[in-house]
Design an enzyme around this catalytic site. Structure first.
Site, PDB file in Angstrom:
ATOM      1  N   ASP A  19       0.010  -6.158  -0.474  1.00 18.36           N
ATOM      2  CA  ASP A  19      -1.076  -6.444  -1.416  1.00 18.36           C
ATOM      3  C   ASP A  19      -0.632  -7.615  -2.282  1.00 18.36           C
ATOM      4  O   ASP A  19       0.408  -7.545  -2.943  1.00 18.36           O
ATOM      5  CB  ASP A  19      -1.369  -5.226  -2.307  1.00 18.36           C
ATOM      6  CG  ASP A  19      -1.915  -4.047  -1.519  1.00 18.36           C
ATOM      7  OD1 ASP A  19      -2.748  -4.270  -0.627  1.00 18.36           O
ATOM      8  OD2 ASP A  19      -1.517  -2.899  -1.804  1.00 18.36           O
TER       9      ASP A  19
ATOM     10  N   CYS B  82       0.835  -1.186   0.000  1.00 14.69           N
ATOM     11  CA  CYS B  82       0.000   0.000   0.000  1.00 14.69           C
ATOM     12  C   CYS B  82       0.878   1.248   0.000  1.00 14.69           C
ATOM     13  O   CYS B  82       1.850   1.340   0.758  1.00 14.69           O
ATOM     14  CB  CYS B  82      -0.927  -0.008   1.213  1.00 14.69           C
ATOM     15  SG  CYS B  82      -1.870   1.524   1.414  1.00 14.69           S
TER      16      CYS B  82
END
Length: 281
Positions: free
Chosen positions: A195, A188
């Site tokens: 992620d 992120c």
């Protein structure tokens, strides 16, 4: 202009449970596009396919209702909607009464459209589909189709984007291939949270070196960028380094906070893929 550090990401949040459209936080796409050399009209089409698994509201008698929402945001919108703000917005439906699912669908479409198209000369609407409980068992699980790059035994030592790893056999007969990897990971942009995603690259043109492509995808491992921005960076790096005739890049990221984001970028108009989740999603 909104910026990521001004958003709700990384901050303690009071979860509103009464409908509040102002919670949606748009972020302009253009600054990150400037970084990858997209200063005019982008050389790609596509959309961001969102799935919201934690959608609930009250019917007129106060009984909770649940649904899954599929939201399609065209990449032509000037803004993305920051994901935590999207979650806070959806949570604001929790104790709000609506006449029926159609009213909820219309409200999401209007609110997300306004945020995504804010500042545009000719705003349009995003796509919204609600899947109600009686249709839950028709939601398929399917992996991305294509030749798996992860089968290759390659050495990886680059963990920030390294487009110089990309190469193609220019001058040889063109090929058409669909290549898939499950090893995409980025972080992120604001919080640094991981992620995880799978990515499919379809192209026609000079054959791309598969080992170099896999090493390049792995090189995103410590990179901080939003999902949509990573996919556009991958598209532009392959487009400029390998010079394919046609190219599409499609990533499916695992959900966080009840949301997954699945961007598609393609050099040529094509039908959007069905928003079908993978096993990790």
């Amino acid at each position: 202009m909104n910026s990521p550090d001004q958003s709700q990401l990384g901050r303690a949040s009071a979860y509103a449970d009464q409908y509040d459209a102002s919670l949606l936080y748009p972020l302009p796409r253009q600054p990150k596009r400037d970084e990858i050399g997209v200063t005019g009209a982008p050389p790609f089409f596509g959309a961001d396919l969102w799935t919201a698994f934690e959608l609930s509201w009250l019917n007129p008698r106060g009984k909770p209702q649940v649904a899954i929402a599929h939201v399609t945001v065209p990449c032509e919108t000037p803004n993305i909607v920051e994901s935590k703000s999207f979650k806070l917005y959806l949570n604001s439906f929790n104790n709000t009464r609506f006449a029926d699912a159609a009213e909820v669908q219309a409200r999401i479409r209007a609110d997300v459209s306004e945020a995504a198209w804010r500042g545009a000369d000719r705003p349009s609407t995003v796509g919204v589909k609600l899947v109600l409980p009686e249709m839950f068992d028709r939601e398929p699980v399917h992996e991305l189709d294509g030749l798996l790059l992860d089968r290759l035994d390659v050495e990886c030592d680059r963990y920030t984007p390294a487009p110089e790893l990309l190469r193609a056999a220019q001058g040889e007969a063109p090929v058409t291939e669909t290549l898939v990897s499950h090893l995409l990971k980025s972080n992120c942009l604001v919080t640094g949270q991981p992620d995880w995603g799978s990515v499919r690259i379809q192209y026609s043109g000079a054959q791309i070196d598969q080992a170099g492509l896999l090493q390049y995808l792995v090189s995103f491992r410590n990179h901080n960028e939003f999902h949509e921005q990573c996919v556009e960076r991958i598209f532009m790096d392959v487009w400029t380094r390998c010079r394919p005739i046609k190219l599409s890049v499609y990533a499916r990221y695992t959900r966080r906070g009840g949301l997954d984001i699945n961007p598609l970028r393609t050099s040529h108009p094509q039908a959007l893929p069905p928003n079908t989740r993978t096993a990790r999603q």
